[in-house]
Design an enzyme around this catalytic site. Sequence first.
Site, PDB file in Angstrom:
ATOM      1  CG  ASP A 191      -0.344  -0.639   2.456  1.00 25.87           C
ATOM      2  OD1 ASP A 191       0.897  -0.570   2.607  1.00 25.87           O
ATOM      3  OD2 ASP A 191      -1.093  -1.212   3.254  1.00 25.87           O
ATOM      4  CG  ASP A 204      -9.150  -1.562  11.854  1.00 23.07           C
ATOM      5  OD1 ASP A 204      -8.203  -2.277  11.447  1.00 23.07           O
ATOM      6  OD2 ASP A 204      -9.533  -0.541  11.244  1.00 23.07           O
ATOM      7  CG  HIS A 222      -6.157  -2.495   8.773  1.00 23.40           C
ATOM      8  ND1 HIS A 222      -6.339  -1.289   9.412  1.00 23.40           N
ATOM      9  CD2 HIS A 222      -4.814  -2.678   8.746  1.00 23.40           C
ATOM     10  CE1 HIS A 222      -5.168  -0.775   9.740  1.00 23.40           C
ATOM     11  NE2 HIS A 222      -4.219  -1.607   9.354  1.00 23.40           N
ATOM     12  CD  GLU A 273      -8.926   0.732   7.888  1.00 22.22           C
ATOM     13  OE1 GLU A 273      -8.876  -0.260   8.645  1.00 22.22           O
ATOM     14  OE2 GLU A 273      -8.367   1.810   8.156  1.00 22.22           O
TER      15      GLU A 273
HETATM   16  C1  F6R Z   1       1.264  -1.582   6.167  1.00 24.37           C
HETATM   17  C2  F6R Z   1      -0.041  -2.231   6.215  1.00 24.37           C
HETATM   18  C3  F6R Z   1      -0.868  -2.238   7.444  1.00 24.37           C
HETATM   19  C4  F6R Z   1      -0.087  -2.459   8.721  1.00 24.37           C
HETATM   20  C5  F6R Z   1      -1.019  -2.386   9.924  1.00 24.37           C
HETATM   21  C6  F6R Z   1      -0.267  -2.538  11.229  1.00 24.37           C
HETATM   22  O1  F6R Z   1       1.867  -1.729   4.908  1.00 24.37           O
HETATM   23  O2  F6R Z   1      -0.459  -2.731   5.233  1.00 24.37           O
HETATM   24  O3  F6R Z   1      -1.850  -3.236   7.339  1.00 24.37           O
HETATM   25  O4  F6R Z   1       0.544  -3.704   8.674  1.00 24.37           O
HETATM   26  O5  F6R Z   1      -1.688  -1.168   9.930  1.00 24.37           O
HETATM   27  O6  F6R Z   1       0.539  -1.408  11.415  1.00 24.37           O
HETATM   28  P1  F6R Z   1       1.656  -1.366  12.555  1.00 24.37           P
HETATM   29  O7  F6R Z   1       2.651  -2.419  12.188  1.00 24.37           O
HETATM   30  O8  F6R Z   1       2.258   0.004  12.464  1.00 24.37           O
HETATM   31  O9  F6R Z   1       0.962  -1.649  13.822  1.00 24.37           O
END
Ligand code: F6R
Length: 260
Positions: free
Chosen positions: A67, A136, A138, A143
């Site tokens: 992403d 959450d 995702h 999401e």
């Molecule tokens: C990042 C991504 C997100 C993160 C998720 C957890 O490329 O795709 O799904 O893996 O938001 O984020 P952290 O690791 O910062 O808790």
Amino acid sequence: MEVIIKPDPEAVSKEAAALFQRQLALKSTSVLGLATGSTPLGFYRELVRRHRDGHVDFAHATTFNLDEYVGLSGDHPMSYRAFMREHLFAQVNMRPDHVHLPDGQTEDIPVHCEDYEDEIRHAGGIDLQLLGIGSDGHIGFNEPSSSLSSRTRLKTLTPRTIADNARFFGSEADVPRHVITMGVGTIMEARQVIVLAMGAGKATAVAAMVEGAITASVPASILQMHPKCALIIDEAAATQLQRADYYRWVYDHKPHWQRP
Ligand code: F6R
């Protein structure tokens, strides 16, 4: 799904790096799916260390990131392109032309997303996909309520994800509202998936992902349907799992030929 519970974040990172090392040793031209955020930082440090020690070679690998924030150029310090440059690409022998991230400044998002899907297909599909999980539930930035068969597209972040990610930007107001993310369906086509989670803040999402119902309300739960998915977590992220002892028992009895 295989659930691997490690004592601490460092052990989680090492286990994941060993799996990536094995993947590249088995297939030097592997197509790797990569994630950003705080979860994989130790993993990238460990991969870089193994590369410097001569154990991991990226010369023939191809990468696709999950992403990117819409509106940020690749030079913006908070862009995921900048993150990947800093934490991995500038420190290993990746070919720049083999690195792919969505372009947050593309003028035509739908066309760009279709092109991204085509590029993944032309590269032969993703061999090994790394994921983190949002508090959450995702994966990527799919999401809750994301279609479980979605493809790469524009998504709007939830207020919760914006609040979670404000720590990188300084304030919630500075977090972009939109992202381009691989879809859940795109992620599910990877031949193998590794999800990392650390810390008590992820315990609820981890339990819902592994032991809850498969639902678009917890996009990560679709990974229960993936034929080859490993979840590697630390003790703090495992506290809400009902069957934690069973997962430990399975791991302890894993045949040697299945270990990295
Ligand atoms: C990042 C991504 C997100 C993160 C998720 C957890 O490329 O795709 O799904 O893996 O938001 O984020 P952290 O690791 O910062 O808790």
